[in-house]
Design an enzyme around this catalytic site. Sequence first.
Site, PDB file in Angstrom:
ATOM      1  N   ASP A  12       0.901  -1.377   0.183  1.00 11.87           N
ATOM      2  CA  ASP A  12       0.195  -0.221  -0.355  1.00 11.87           C
ATOM      3  C   ASP A  12       0.770   1.230   0.099  1.00 11.87           C
ATOM      4  O   ASP A  12       2.306   1.124   0.286  1.00 11.87           O
ATOM      5  CB  ASP A  12      -0.775  -0.041   1.248  1.00 11.87           C
ATOM      6  CG  ASP A  12      -1.760  -0.812   1.283  1.00 11.87           C
ATOM      7  OD1 ASP A  12      -2.009  -1.937   0.503  1.00 11.87           O
ATOM      8  OD2 ASP A  12      -2.604  -1.087   2.156  1.00 11.87           O
ATOM      9  N   ASN A  13       0.372   2.399  -0.932  1.00 14.63           N
ATOM     10  CA  ASN A  13       1.144   3.417  -1.054  1.00 14.63           C
ATOM     11  C   ASN A  13       1.446   4.139   0.740  1.00 14.63           C
ATOM     12  O   ASN A  13       2.888   3.948   0.766  1.00 14.63           O
ATOM     13  CB  ASN A  13       0.201   4.273  -0.673  1.00 14.63           C
ATOM     14  CG  ASN A  13       0.307   4.503  -2.327  1.00 14.63           C
ATOM     15  OD1 ASN A  13       0.056   3.737  -3.347  1.00 14.63           O
ATOM     16  ND2 ASN A  13      -1.356   5.321  -2.957  1.00 14.63           N
TER      17      ASN A  13
END
Length: 236
Positions: free
Chosen positions: A60-61
């Site tokens: 995830d970012n």
Amino acid sequence: LKIAYEDKEVIVVDKPAHMPTHPLEPEEKDTLTNALVARYPELTMIGDSRLEPGLVHRLDNDTSGLLVVARTPRAYTVLKEEFRQEVLKKEYLALVLGEVDKGGKIDSYVGHHPESQKKMEVFKEKEQIVKHKARRALTIYEVEKRFQGYTLVRATIKTGVMHQIRVHFASIEHPLAGDRLYQRSRFRKTDTLGLSRQFLHSSRLGFYHPQDRRWLEFFSALPEDLSKSLSSLKPR
């Protein structure tokens, strides 16, 4: 780029938080794969999508830590199969709200939330599983250390569903610290760390080398923001 390991077949990179793993649109920049392609141009020919060159898995970012990238078509095929066969080992450190009694496993079906494509949801009914194309997700965890109001857990995922660890711990009423997407309002009142992201770090990665089948294993220490937050807590 913080490269943990590289040879002619694979790259192991330690991704910082707040950086997307790959672009969603062809014009998007400032992602991990943009930086990787600039350094390793051959990656543009590897993988199933030009937007995900060489990527065997993703983070995830706002999740930091280790991931492996293939530099050759053979390495990509072999590593993807290791991932599918649950041979590739991915271990995370996560700080969750509440005090977890003991380790265990979360085995459920996870799909996109019916009201938000940004979120994932655990589905239990067969009809809902089929309707939302939910995939089986398995997370095994153990308690690393308990704090007042929080628990540091070590989680190993056997599958690779989007937001898996985040949605799994939210489903058992222990959402991740700093995770505003999956915390219900009552949890936000008790999450006092003030993190700018979810407390989730890919701390350990292991796989068989695609060429000579050596077992390789890599470790990544908690980044400064997470380590600082952890040091502010009172142990139980």
